[in-house]
Design a protein around this motif. Structure first.
Motif, PDB file in Angstrom:
ATOM      1  N   PHE A   1       0.838  -1.194   0.000  1.00 15.68           N
ATOM      2  CA  PHE A   1       0.000   0.000   0.000  1.00 15.68           C
ATOM      3  C   PHE A   1       0.875   1.248   0.000  1.00 15.68           C
ATOM      4  CE2 PHE A   1      -3.814  -2.269   1.923  1.00 15.68           C
ATOM      5  CZ  PHE A   1      -4.582  -2.109   0.784  1.00 15.68           C
ATOM      6  N   ALA A   2       0.653   2.126  -0.970  1.00 15.80           N
ATOM      7  CA  ALA A   2       1.373   3.394  -1.004  1.00 15.80           C
ATOM      8  C   ALA A   2       0.419   4.563  -1.199  1.00 15.80           C
ATOM      9  CB  ALA A   2       2.420   3.384  -2.117  1.00 15.80           C
ATOM     10  N   GLY A   3      -0.864   4.276  -1.254  1.00 13.37           N
ATOM     11  CA  GLY A   3      -1.874   5.300  -1.500  1.00 13.37           C
ATOM     12  C   GLY A   3      -2.904   4.779  -2.475  1.00 13.37           C
ATOM     13  N   ILE A   4      -4.149   5.118  -2.279  1.00 10.00           N
ATOM     14  CA  ILE A   4      -5.203   4.663  -3.179  1.00 10.00           C
ATOM     15  C   ILE A   4      -5.778   5.855  -3.935  1.00 10.00           C
ATOM     16  CG2 ILE A   4      -5.774   2.656  -1.776  1.00 10.00           C
ATOM     17  CD1 ILE A   4      -8.184   4.174  -0.693  1.00 10.00           C
ATOM     18  N   THR A   5      -6.264   5.568  -5.132  1.00 10.50           N
ATOM     19  CA  THR A   5      -6.877   6.577  -5.987  1.00 10.50           C
ATOM     20  C   THR A   5      -8.333   6.211  -6.197  1.00 10.50           C
ATOM     21  OG1 THR A   5      -4.792   6.988  -7.125  1.00 10.50           O
ATOM     22  CG2 THR A   5      -6.799   7.705  -8.232  1.00 10.50           C
ATOM     23  N   ILE A   6      -9.233   7.153  -5.957  1.00  9.85           N
ATOM     24  CA  ILE A   6     -10.665   6.935  -6.154  1.00  9.85           C
ATOM     25  C   ILE A   6     -11.109   7.837  -7.301  1.00  9.85           C
ATOM     26  CG2 ILE A   6     -12.939   7.013  -5.080  1.00  9.85           C
ATOM     27  CD1 ILE A   6     -11.502   6.886  -2.359  1.00  9.85           C
ATOM     28  N   PHE A   7     -11.725   7.221  -8.307  1.00 14.69           N
ATOM     29  CA  PHE A   7     -12.096   8.000  -9.501  1.00 14.69           C
ATOM     30  C   PHE A   7     -13.430   7.504 -10.047  1.00 14.69           C
ATOM     31  CE2 PHE A   7     -12.206   8.437 -14.113  1.00 14.69           C
ATOM     32  CZ  PHE A   7     -12.051   9.800 -14.234  1.00 14.69           C
ATOM     33  N   PRO A   8     -14.348   8.410 -10.433  1.00  6.46           N
ATOM     34  CA  PRO A   8     -14.273   9.868 -10.273  1.00  6.46           C
ATOM     35  C   PRO A   8     -14.578  10.271  -8.832  1.00  6.46           C
ATOM     36  CG  PRO A   8     -16.362   9.274 -11.261  1.00  6.46           C
ATOM     37  CD  PRO A   8     -15.592   7.995 -11.132  1.00  6.46           C
ATOM     38  N   ASN A   9     -14.105  11.420  -8.463  1.00  6.48           N
ATOM     39  CA  ASN A   9     -14.277  11.901  -7.103  1.00  6.48           C
ATOM     40  C   ASN A   9     -14.165  13.430  -7.101  1.00  6.48           C
ATOM     41  OD1 ASN A   9     -14.570  11.974  -4.369  1.00  6.48           O
ATOM     42  ND2 ASN A   9     -12.587  11.069  -3.877  1.00  6.48           N
ATOM     43  N   PRO A  10     -15.259  14.165  -6.903  1.00  8.66           N
ATOM     44  CA  PRO A  10     -16.585  13.697  -6.516  1.00  8.66           C
ATOM     45  C   PRO A  10     -17.362  13.089  -7.685  1.00  8.66           C
ATOM     46  CG  PRO A  10     -16.604  16.061  -6.824  1.00  8.66           C
ATOM     47  CD  PRO A  10     -15.165  15.641  -6.963  1.00  8.66           C
ATOM     48  N   VAL A  11     -18.383  12.297  -7.345  1.00  5.57           N
ATOM     49  CA  VAL A  11     -19.302  11.749  -8.340  1.00  5.57           C
ATOM     50  C   VAL A  11     -20.390  12.781  -8.584  1.00  5.57           C
ATOM     51  CG1 VAL A  11     -20.980   9.941  -8.829  1.00  5.57           C
ATOM     52  CG2 VAL A  11     -18.832   9.370  -7.674  1.00  5.57           C
ATOM     53  N   ARG A  12     -20.517  13.207  -9.822  1.00  7.13           N
ATOM     54  CA  ARG A  12     -21.480  14.264 -10.151  1.00  7.13           C
ATOM     55  C   ARG A  12     -22.845  13.658 -10.522  1.00  7.13           C
ATOM     56  NH1 ARG A  12     -18.584  18.797 -10.224  1.00  7.13           N
ATOM     57  NH2 ARG A  12     -16.317  18.599 -10.443  1.00  7.13           N
ATOM     58  N   PRO A  13     -23.891  14.483 -10.555  1.00 12.37           N
ATOM     59  CA  PRO A  13     -25.249  13.952 -10.762  1.00 12.37           C
ATOM     60  C   PRO A  13     -25.433  13.194 -12.079  1.00 12.37           C
ATOM     61  CG  PRO A  13     -25.358  16.188  -9.903  1.00 12.37           C
ATOM     62  CD  PRO A  13     -23.917  15.927 -10.200  1.00 12.37           C
ATOM     63  N   ASP A  14     -24.695  13.578 -13.123  1.00 15.98           N
ATOM     64  CA  ASP A  14     -24.901  12.951 -14.427  1.00 15.98           C
ATOM     65  C   ASP A  14     -24.050  11.699 -14.626  1.00 15.98           C
ATOM     66  OD1 ASP A  14     -22.496  14.265 -14.458  1.00 15.98           O
ATOM     67  OD2 ASP A  14     -22.758  15.174 -16.444  1.00 15.98           O
ATOM     68  N   PHE A  15     -23.292  11.277 -13.601  1.00 15.79           N
ATOM     69  CA  PHE A  15     -22.418  10.113 -13.764  1.00 15.79           C
ATOM     70  C   PHE A  15     -23.206   8.831 -13.530  1.00 15.79           C
ATOM     71  CE2 PHE A  15     -19.430   6.928 -12.055  1.00 15.79           C
ATOM     72  CZ  PHE A  15     -18.533   6.875 -13.107  1.00 15.79           C
ATOM     73  N   GLY A  16     -23.067   7.874 -14.449  1.00 17.92           N
ATOM     74  CA  GLY A  16     -23.794   6.611 -14.322  1.00 17.92           C
ATOM     75  C   GLY A  16     -22.914   5.393 -14.442  1.00 17.92           C
ATOM     76  N   GLY A  17     -21.598   5.559 -14.318  1.00 19.58           N
ATOM     77  CA  GLY A  17     -20.687   4.436 -14.499  1.00 19.58           C
ATOM     78  C   GLY A  17     -20.246   3.821 -13.184  1.00 19.58           C
ATOM     79  N   LEU A  18     -19.037   3.241 -13.215  1.00 22.18           N
ATOM     80  CA  LEU A  18     -18.452   2.587 -12.054  1.00 22.18           C
ATOM     81  C   LEU A  18     -17.410   3.488 -11.413  1.00 22.18           C
ATOM     82  CD1 LEU A  18     -17.818  -0.971 -13.572  1.00 22.18           C
ATOM     83  CD2 LEU A  18     -19.702  -0.304 -12.076  1.00 22.18           C
ATOM     84  N   VAL A  19     -17.403   3.537 -10.094  1.00 20.93           N
ATOM     85  CA  VAL A  19     -16.324   4.194  -9.357  1.00 20.93           C
ATOM     86  C   VAL A  19     -15.204   3.172  -9.187  1.00 20.93           C
ATOM     87  CG1 VAL A  19     -15.638   5.200  -7.155  1.00 20.93           C
ATOM     88  CG2 VAL A  19     -17.849   5.769  -8.158  1.00 20.93           C
ATOM     89  N   SER A  20     -13.982   3.574  -9.492  1.00 17.98           N
ATOM     90  CA  SER A  20     -12.850   2.659  -9.349  1.00 17.98           C
ATOM     91  C   SER A  20     -11.976   3.092  -8.181  1.00 17.98           C
ATOM     92  CB  SER A  20     -12.027   2.616 -10.638  1.00 17.98           C
ATOM     93  OG  SER A  20     -11.419   3.855 -10.901  1.00 17.98           O
ATOM     94  N   ILE A  21     -11.481   2.100  -7.433  1.00 19.42           N
ATOM     95  CA  ILE A  21     -10.520   2.315  -6.356  1.00 19.42           C
ATOM     96  C   ILE A  21      -9.256   1.572  -6.763  1.00 19.42           C
ATOM     97  CG2 ILE A  21     -10.010   2.040  -3.900  1.00 19.42           C
ATOM     98  CD1 ILE A  21     -13.591   1.663  -4.913  1.00 19.42           C
ATOM     99  N   ARG A  22      -8.173   2.307  -7.035  1.00 17.95           N
ATOM    100  CA  ARG A  22      -6.948   1.716  -7.564  1.00 17.95           C
ATOM    101  C   ARG A  22      -5.785   1.939  -6.605  1.00 17.95           C
ATOM    102  NH1 ARG A  22      -7.850   3.749 -13.832  1.00 17.95           N
ATOM    103  NH2 ARG A  22      -9.377   2.137 -14.377  1.00 17.95           N
ATOM    104  N   GLY A  23      -4.692   1.232  -6.875  1.00 16.97           N
ATOM    105  CA  GLY A  23      -3.531   1.287  -6.004  1.00 16.97           C
ATOM    106  C   GLY A  23      -3.588   0.243  -4.914  1.00 16.97           C
ATOM    107  N   LEU A  24      -4.442  -0.790  -5.079  1.00 17.33           N
ATOM    108  CA  LEU A  24      -4.639  -1.818  -4.063  1.00 17.33           C
ATOM    109  C   LEU A  24      -3.642  -2.962  -4.247  1.00 17.33           C
ATOM    110  CD1 LEU A  24      -8.544  -1.963  -4.281  1.00 17.33           C
ATOM    111  CD2 LEU A  24      -7.146  -0.525  -2.788  1.00 17.33           C
ATOM    112  N   VAL A  25      -3.437  -3.708  -3.180  1.00 17.65           N
ATOM    113  CA  VAL A  25      -2.610  -4.916  -3.271  1.00 17.65           C
ATOM    114  C   VAL A  25      -3.512  -6.081  -3.647  1.00 17.65           C
ATOM    115  CG1 VAL A  25      -0.957  -4.021  -1.599  1.00 17.65           C
ATOM    116  CG2 VAL A  25      -2.859  -5.446  -0.811  1.00 17.65           C
ATOM    117  N   GLU A  26      -2.894  -7.229  -3.911  1.00 16.96           N
ATOM    118  CA  GLU A  26      -3.646  -8.413  -4.325  1.00 16.96           C
ATOM    119  C   GLU A  26      -4.701  -8.788  -3.289  1.00 16.96           C
ATOM    120  OE1 GLU A  26      -4.523 -10.785  -7.134  1.00 16.96           O
ATOM    121  OE2 GLU A  26      -2.352 -10.591  -7.286  1.00 16.96           O
ATOM    122  N   ASN A  27      -5.935  -9.034  -3.786  1.00 15.86           N
ATOM    123  CA  ASN A  27      -7.018  -9.568  -2.959  1.00 15.86           C
ATOM    124  C   ASN A  27      -7.371  -8.648  -1.788  1.00 15.86           C
ATOM    125  OD1 ASN A  27      -8.946 -11.586  -2.751  1.00 15.86           O
ATOM    126  ND2 ASN A  27      -7.752 -12.762  -1.277  1.00 15.86           N
TER     127      ASN A  27
END
Length: 750
Positions: free
Chosen positions: A663-689
């Motif tokens: 772990f060196a830091g996680i990235t959350i995208f998009p952030n903030p989630v705006r009203p017109d967003f309908g996709g998936l929020v991704s959390i990256r920078g994670l270790v295995e499992n």
């Protein structure tokens, strides 16, 4: 100030803190703008080449232009190009003709399929509503190609030159009024390349020569007898014809521009190197190598001019759709290329990913008998949401393979006939070795040694080379030399896909002991589903996956390949062998060890062992330009999947990336989630499992999941399927053993 604004303000303060809130928000917004150039998880991006421009139209104060698979408009005042695609509501890709109906403020868009879009535009030229006409495309009585090649307008009638004849479209009513087919001599079918109106006649440049008919209400143009063959000067042929101010002009190869006067052709502009004839609303313009000429003399002489297809005059400039250089603007003697960013080609035989967050797209490849499949200099690179073209004349004609070496941090490229090259980003490639001229595949081992397959159909020749870290080369001679692809397993064994032209199959070579094992479809000798092997990949567990003309097979114990009995196993999905009967042309493994499988009929995503189908894409249910998959590559940092097809390149926002070692830091995208967003929020920078828990501001668990490699996603719904409400959410990431963790915040605005 309304309640909605105050609520958003509280969220931003809770999320960012009260100090420097505006500065932090602006910084985040800028980074989002950059990241939007890359596909969001679960969404698609097209990557057309805009250099293969085919047609253009001046629309109000914009210039619309279409390449083989791309579409955009250019704003001369702002010096900005805006990409357009099916995501904007257009029927499809593959535009072959643009024509602006100025009196109606509508742009006619003709496609290679025969589909027609009528696009309403604003007073400043921006796209508006769309009307689609599919009568030509859906006409069952018309067999073969229905491509729309060119358009000539007379009043409300537009005469569409098509591959099967001429279609008359009433542009005021947006309906097909008539069709002229089989108008060749004796009623033979013809391909119509272009039409022109001049001298009270309609002319058609066709596959059976230049035809003409009297243009009058009393003449039945649907009857082949109304069309007569126009004679040409002895020993000449018509390259192209245009009608300008009721006069007919033609390009006569070896002579120049000729005008038809009194039933005869007269050369009015000698130009022995003439290659074609274009026209604006008021004049003809002749094309020659690196040159455009008009009545008054040379319009342009520039090396940018490759193969001009159309020209128009607007906003004080001439605009050229050039199939090699894209959209060109000519103002006086200055020439400017103004196409959007993109690859230099639409067709790539090989895609290669790099740990440095790059995708290399290579145009070259091999046929089954080890002959070059495509020839274009250089290669293309995608990084940080932008394309860069490496097309200098010094580069070999055909790069066919590449591999990244993390030890010396160089990318090595193999060519057909040009030897071994290497590059460090963003520098151009430089030659490493020209002795081994033809290289079909490259692989790098953990020591930083670069392995080369130098194929031949002749047995007994050294066809494996290795470049050691010290720059020295060593040669090896396995049993067969017809090597199409090479990968290295965790034991240091070389697994090779062999040419189907020479019997197919595979071989495995151990450089330490010089042992070779040939694998075929025979039981005990590999038990491949088919001898025609099309793709190889090593997964994250060290297993070797094989794509054949009869589905998928797996070698789950590569270290035992030199024992007496070796059989691949075939995963079972839906009570049958995995993709049995399908040609598996491409394989890729994402950060979650899931298998992306490309075939001649579509793209599939399976779980780690190939027993569960997670997704399936075809040209019918996705933006794939073709269901035939040529190659796949996954950008490791984002997990984005790049897909090559015969009709263009696309990428899919992946939901699994390479896991971080710690772990060196996680990235959350998009952030903030705006009203017109309908996709998936991704959390990256994670270790295995990694275990990911999402909680609301009150401490209630909203959602829980595990990462796929280094990425976890959230569809913004809780465990009951309810949509996430406006608020601040806390994201907790914990390693599988529970010893480490990280936290972040996510703002959702609804």
């Amino acid at each position: 100030m309304g309640y909605g604004f105050r609520m958003r303000e509280r969220i931003y303060q809770a999320f960012f803190g009260n100090k420097r809130c505006c500065l932090l928000f602006l910084t985040l917004h800028a980074s989002l703008f950059t990241l939007n150039l890359v596909a969001q998880p679960g969404t698609w991006l097209t990557h057309p080449s805009f250099l293969s421009a085919q047609t253009l139209a001046a629309v109000q104060n914009k210039i619309y232009c279409a390449s083989e698979n791309g579409f955009f408009y250019y704003d001369p005042a702002a010096n900005e190009a805006t990409r357009l695609s099916r995501d904007d509501g257009f029927s499809e890709s593959g535009i072959s003709q643009l024509f602006y109906l100025a009196d109606q403020k509508r742009l006619l868009i003709g496609y290679r399929s025969g589909t027609i879009d009528l696009l309403a535009v604003t007073d400043t030229g921006e796209p508006g509503n769309l009307t689609t006409i599919t009568l030509i495309r859906d006409a069952a009585q018309i067999q073969g190609s229905k491509r729309i090649n060119q358009l000539t307008r007379a009043g409300n009638d537009a005469y569409l030159a098509c591959d099967f004849g001429i279609v008359v479209l009433d542009v005021a009513r947006a309906e097909v009024r008539d069709t002229y087919r089989n108008i060749g001599p004796g009623g033979t079918p013809v391909t119509v390349y272009a039409t022109a109106l001049a001298n009270d006649s309609i002319y058609a440049s066709t596959s059976r020569g230049l035809l003409a008919a009297r243009f009058a209400p009393t003449v039945n143009l649907a009857f082949f007898g109304s069309w007569k063959t126009v004679s040409l000067p002895p020993g000449t042929s018509v390259k192209s014809v245009v009608g300008v101010t009721n006069r007919l002009y033609a390009a006569l190869p070896g002579q120049g521009v000729a005008e038809r006067q009194g039933g005869r052709w007269t050369v009015i502009k000698p130009l022995p190197t003439i290659t074609g004839l274009l026209s604006t609303a008021t004049e003809w313009i002749a094309t020659a190598p690196d040159e455009l000429q008009r009545v008054s003399g040379v319009l342009m002489q520039n090396a940018l001019l490759g193969e001009p297809k159309e020209i128009t005059e607007a906003a004080g400039s001439f605009w050229v759709a050039d199939s090699l250089s894209g959209l060109l603007r000519i103002t006086g003697t200055a020439v400017q290329a103004v196409s959007p960013d993109g690859p230099a080609s639409d067709v790539f035989q090989r895609l290669v990913s790099s740990p440095s967050a790059r995708i290399l797209a290579l145009p070259g490849g091999f046929t089954d008998d080890l002959k070059p499949l495509r020839r274009r200099r250089g290669f293309d690179q995608f990084q940080a949401g932008r394309w860069q073209n490496f097309l200098t004349p010094a580069l070999p004609t055909d790069f066919v393979t590449a591999a990244y070496n993390p030890v010396d941090q160089r990318t090595y490229l193999g060519s057909f006939g040009g030897g071994l090259w290497s590059t460090t980003n963003p520098n151009p490639a430089e030659v490493v070795n020209r002795v081994f001229t033809t290289i079909s595949s490259l692989a790098v081992d953990p020591n930083g040694d670069v392995w080369l397959a130098t194929p031949t159909l002749d047995f007994g020749r050294a066809t494996i080379q290795v470049r050691r870290k010290n720059g020295q080369f060593e040669s090896f001679t396995p049993s067969r030399g017809d090597i199409q692809q090479l990968i290295i397993d965790d034991n240091g064994f070389l697994w090779m896909r062999l040419s189907t032209y020479n019997g197919g199959g595979m071989q495995v070579f151990d450089p330490a002991t010089k042992r070779t094992r040939l694998l075929s479809d025979q039981s005990g000798e590999g038990s491949l589903p088919d001898r025609n092997v099309r793709s190889l990949v090593k997964d994250r567990d060290g297993l070797i996956w094989i794509g054949t003309d009869n589905g998928v097979a797996v070698f789950d114990n590569p270290s035992a390949v030199f024992t007496a009995t070796v059989n691949a196993y075939r995963p079972v999905f839906d009570r049958r062998r995995l993709l049995s009967g399908e040609s598996v042309t491409a394989l890729a493994v994402d950060g979650g060890n899931r298998k992306w499988i490309g075939t001649g009929n579509g793209l599939y995503l399976f779980n780690e062992d190939g027993t569960v189908l997670l997704n399936a894409f075809t040209a019918d249910n996705s933006p794939l330009p073709s269901s035939q998959i040529t190659d796949l590559a996954i950008e490791p940092a984002s997990g984005d999947v790049f897909i090559a097809t015969p009709n263009g390149l696309v990428s899919y926002g992946g939901t699994a990336s390479e896991p971080a070692p710690v772990f060196a830091g996680i990235t959350i995208f998009p952030n903030p989630v705006r009203p017109d967003f309908g996709g998936l929020v991704s959390i990256r920078g994670l270790v295995e499992n990694t275990v990911v828990k999402i909680m609301d501001a009150g401490g209630q668990l909203v959602y829980e999941t595990r990462s796929q490699g280094g990425t976890a996603t959230w569809n913004l719904r809780d465990y009951r399927g309810r949509s996430a409400e406006t608020g601040v959410y806390f994201v907790f990431a914990i390693t599988a053993d529970g010893k480490e963790g990280m936290a972040g915040k996510l703002a959702v605005v609804r």
